[in-house]
Design a protein around this motif. Structure first.
Motif, mmCIF file in Angstrom:
data_model
loop_
_atom_site.group_PDB
_atom_site.id
_atom_site.type_symbol
_atom_site.label_atom_id
_atom_site.label_comp_id
_atom_site.label_asym_id
_atom_site.label_seq_id
_atom_site.Cartn_x
_atom_site.Cartn_y
_atom_site.Cartn_z
ATOM 1 N N ARG A 118 0.855 -1.188 0.000
ATOM 2 C CA ARG A 118 0.000 0.000 0.000
ATOM 3 C C ARG A 118 0.887 1.232 0.000
ATOM 4 N NH1 ARG A 118 -3.822 -0.964 4.951
ATOM 5 N NH2 ARG A 118 -3.211 1.197 5.142
ATOM 6 N N ILE A 119 0.562 2.181 -0.896
ATOM 7 C CA ILE A 119 1.337 3.408 -0.970
ATOM 8 C C ILE A 119 0.408 4.597 -0.803
ATOM 9 C CG2 ILE A 119 3.163 2.457 -2.411
ATOM 10 C CD1 ILE A 119 1.803 3.691 -4.822
ATOM 11 N N HIS A 120 0.983 5.731 -0.500
ATOM 12 C CA HIS A 120 0.207 6.949 -0.340
ATOM 13 C C HIS A 120 -0.350 7.359 -1.694
ATOM 14 C CE1 HIS A 120 -0.712 11.090 0.819
ATOM 15 N NE2 HIS A 120 -0.735 10.614 2.053
ATOM 16 N N LYS A 121 -1.526 7.977 -1.722
ATOM 17 C CA LYS A 121 -2.199 8.322 -2.973
ATOM 18 C C LYS A 121 -1.370 9.230 -3.863
ATOM 19 C CE LYS A 121 -6.881 7.714 -1.364
ATOM 20 N NZ LYS A 121 -8.175 8.321 -1.116
ATOM 21 N N ILE A 122 -0.605 10.133 -3.279
ATOM 22 C CA ILE A 122 0.182 11.060 -4.092
ATOM 23 C C ILE A 122 1.195 10.318 -4.947
ATOM 24 C CG2 ILE A 122 1.934 11.540 -2.355
ATOM 25 C CD1 ILE A 122 0.502 14.138 -4.742
ATOM 26 N N TRP A 123 1.740 9.217 -4.419
ATOM 27 C CA TRP A 123 2.714 8.450 -5.191
ATOM 28 C C TRP A 123 2.066 7.760 -6.368
ATOM 29 C CZ3 TRP A 123 7.455 9.682 -4.902
ATOM 30 C CH2 TRP A 123 7.975 10.206 -3.727
ATOM 31 N N ARG A 124 0.798 7.430 -6.287
ATOM 32 C CA ARG A 124 0.098 6.861 -7.445
ATOM 33 C C ARG A 124 0.061 7.866 -8.578
ATOM 34 N NH1 ARG A 124 -4.924 4.185 -4.113
ATOM 35 N NH2 ARG A 124 -3.643 2.694 -2.976
ATOM 36 N N TRP A 125 -0.233 9.128 -8.247
ATOM 37 C CA TRP A 125 -0.284 10.164 -9.275
ATOM 38 C C TRP A 125 1.113 10.447 -9.827
ATOM 39 C CZ3 TRP A 125 -4.608 11.029 -11.505
ATOM 40 C CH2 TRP A 125 -5.802 10.859 -10.823
ATOM 41 N N VAL A 126 2.096 10.438 -8.958
ATOM 42 C CA VAL A 126 3.472 10.657 -9.418
ATOM 43 C C VAL A 126 3.881 9.532 -10.356
ATOM 44 C CG1 VAL A 126 5.885 10.706 -8.645
ATOM 45 C CG2 VAL A 126 4.150 12.010 -7.402
ATOM 46 N N PHE A 127 3.564 8.306 -10.000
ATOM 47 C CA PHE A 127 3.899 7.177 -10.856
ATOM 48 C C PHE A 127 3.181 7.287 -12.205
ATOM 49 C CE2 PHE A 127 2.950 2.894 -12.452
ATOM 50 C CZ PHE A 127 4.242 2.454 -12.676
ATOM 51 N N ALA A 128 1.905 7.662 -12.172
ATOM 52 C CA ALA A 128 1.143 7.812 -13.410
ATOM 53 C C ALA A 128 1.751 8.911 -14.277
ATOM 54 C CB ALA A 128 -0.317 8.113 -13.091
ATOM 55 N N ALA A 129 2.149 10.032 -13.659
ATOM 56 C CA ALA A 129 2.754 11.126 -14.415
ATOM 57 C C ALA A 129 4.082 10.701 -15.029
ATOM 58 C CB ALA A 129 2.945 12.340 -13.513
ATOM 59 N N VAL A 130 4.903 9.998 -14.270
ATOM 60 C CA VAL A 130 6.191 9.523 -14.791
ATOM 61 C C VAL A 130 5.964 8.536 -15.933
ATOM 62 C CG1 VAL A 130 8.223 8.131 -14.212
ATOM 63 C CG2 VAL A 130 7.481 9.952 -12.682
ATOM 64 N N PHE A 131 4.969 7.675 -15.794
ATOM 65 C CA PHE A 131 4.657 6.700 -16.836
ATOM 66 C C PHE A 131 4.232 7.413 -18.125
ATOM 67 C CE2 PHE A 131 1.715 3.812 -19.006
ATOM 68 C CZ PHE A 131 2.530 2.706 -19.161
ATOM 69 N N VAL A 132 3.322 8.399 -18.002
ATOM 70 C CA VAL A 132 2.846 9.135 -19.176
ATOM 71 C C VAL A 132 3.989 9.924 -19.806
ATOM 72 C CG1 VAL A 132 1.319 11.011 -19.908
ATOM 73 C CG2 VAL A 132 0.448 9.221 -18.411
ATOM 74 N N LEU A 133 4.789 10.598 -18.986
ATOM 75 C CA LEU A 133 5.934 11.332 -19.531
ATOM 76 C C LEU A 133 6.917 10.395 -20.231
ATOM 77 C CD1 LEU A 133 6.678 13.950 -16.749
ATOM 78 C CD2 LEU A 133 5.896 14.401 -19.071
ATOM 79 N N GLY A 134 7.104 9.220 -19.689
ATOM 80 C CA GLY A 134 7.976 8.238 -20.327
ATOM 81 C C GLY A 134 7.471 7.858 -21.706
ATOM 82 N N LYS A 135 6.173 7.670 -21.823
ATOM 83 C CA LYS A 135 5.586 7.331 -23.135
ATOM 84 C C LYS A 135 5.736 8.494 -24.110
ATOM 85 C CE LYS A 135 4.232 3.270 -22.059
ATOM 86 N NZ LYS A 135 4.843 2.096 -22.616
ATOM 87 N N ILE A 136 5.536 9.732 -23.618
ATOM 88 C CA ILE A 136 5.684 10.902 -24.486
ATOM 89 C C ILE A 136 7.126 11.025 -24.968
ATOM 90 C CG2 ILE A 136 5.640 13.435 -24.495
ATOM 91 C CD1 ILE A 136 3.187 13.233 -22.618
ATOM 92 N N PHE A 137 8.090 10.870 -24.050
ATOM 93 C CA PHE A 137 9.496 10.951 -24.449
ATOM 94 C C PHE A 137 9.865 9.818 -25.405
ATOM 95 C CE2 PHE A 137 10.390 13.306 -20.283
ATOM 96 C CZ PHE A 137 10.269 14.532 -20.902
ATOM 97 N N LEU A 138 9.307 8.661 -25.206
ATOM 98 C CA LEU A 138 9.562 7.555 -26.127
ATOM 99 C C LEU A 138 9.034 7.889 -27.512
ATOM 100 C CD1 LEU A 138 10.524 4.644 -26.617
ATOM 101 C CD2 LEU A 138 8.243 3.876 -25.930
#
Length: 166
Positions: A117-137
């Motif tokens: 279980r992680i804090h909710k803010i880290w879910r959003w951070v992970f989602a943002a990093v994932f989306v940015l990774g796809k954009i950079f790719l």
């Protein structure tokens, strides 16, 4: 004679409360505690503060922890090695556990779920990093293809220049 205010600020009280005071320091503290109420009062305040900190930072253990501890204790009581606790023979410190190769000195604690279980803010951070990774790719692939296309055009222009010179 020891000045009480200097003694209170020396850190010996803190060392005593945390359990790291030497035997001589403990004896001196007990003697001063019986003679000076300021020392006794300061010691009570420190102990109360430490207790509040411990209560604030306390975590509830997983639900099956007590059952595992009780099972381990029951296993120790049934063990024939228990009589060494009373006798003069040394206790075997870490016997390898037959099933996992670990020592029986430690109790394994496992939660009901294998999920973290992680804090909710880290879910959003992970989602943002994932989306940015796809954009950079996508940009990397786009610029790679553009570079490859430009290199082909440069090669064609060089071929045309060579053919015009000849």
């Amino acid at each position: 004679m020891v000045k009480i205010n200097e003694y209170l600020e020396s850190g010996i009280l803190e060392a005593y409360v945390l359990g790291s005071a030497s035997k001589a320091e403990t004896e001196e503290l007990m003697e001063l505690k019986s003679k000076h109420p300021q020392v006794e009062e300061a010691l009570a305040v420190l102990e109360a503060d430490l207790e509040r900190i411990a209560e604030h930072m306390a975590m509830t253990p997983p639900p099956n922890t007590w059952n595992k501890i009780e099972a381990s204790l029951n296993e120790l009581v049934k063990s024939p090695k228990m009589e060494y606790l009373i006798g003069d023979e040394p206790i075997e410190r870490a016997r390898p556990n037959s099933r996992s190769g670990r020592s029986e000195q430690f109790i394994e604690v496992e939660g009901e779920s294998g999920h973290i279980r992680i804090h909710k803010i880290w879910r959003w951070v992970f989602a943002a990093v994932f989306v940015l990774g796809k954009i950079f790719l996508a940009f990397a692939i786009y610029y790679y293809l553009e570079n490859k296309h430009t290199q082909e055009e440069i090669q064609q222009l060089r071929m045309e220049l060579r053919s015009m010179r000849q």
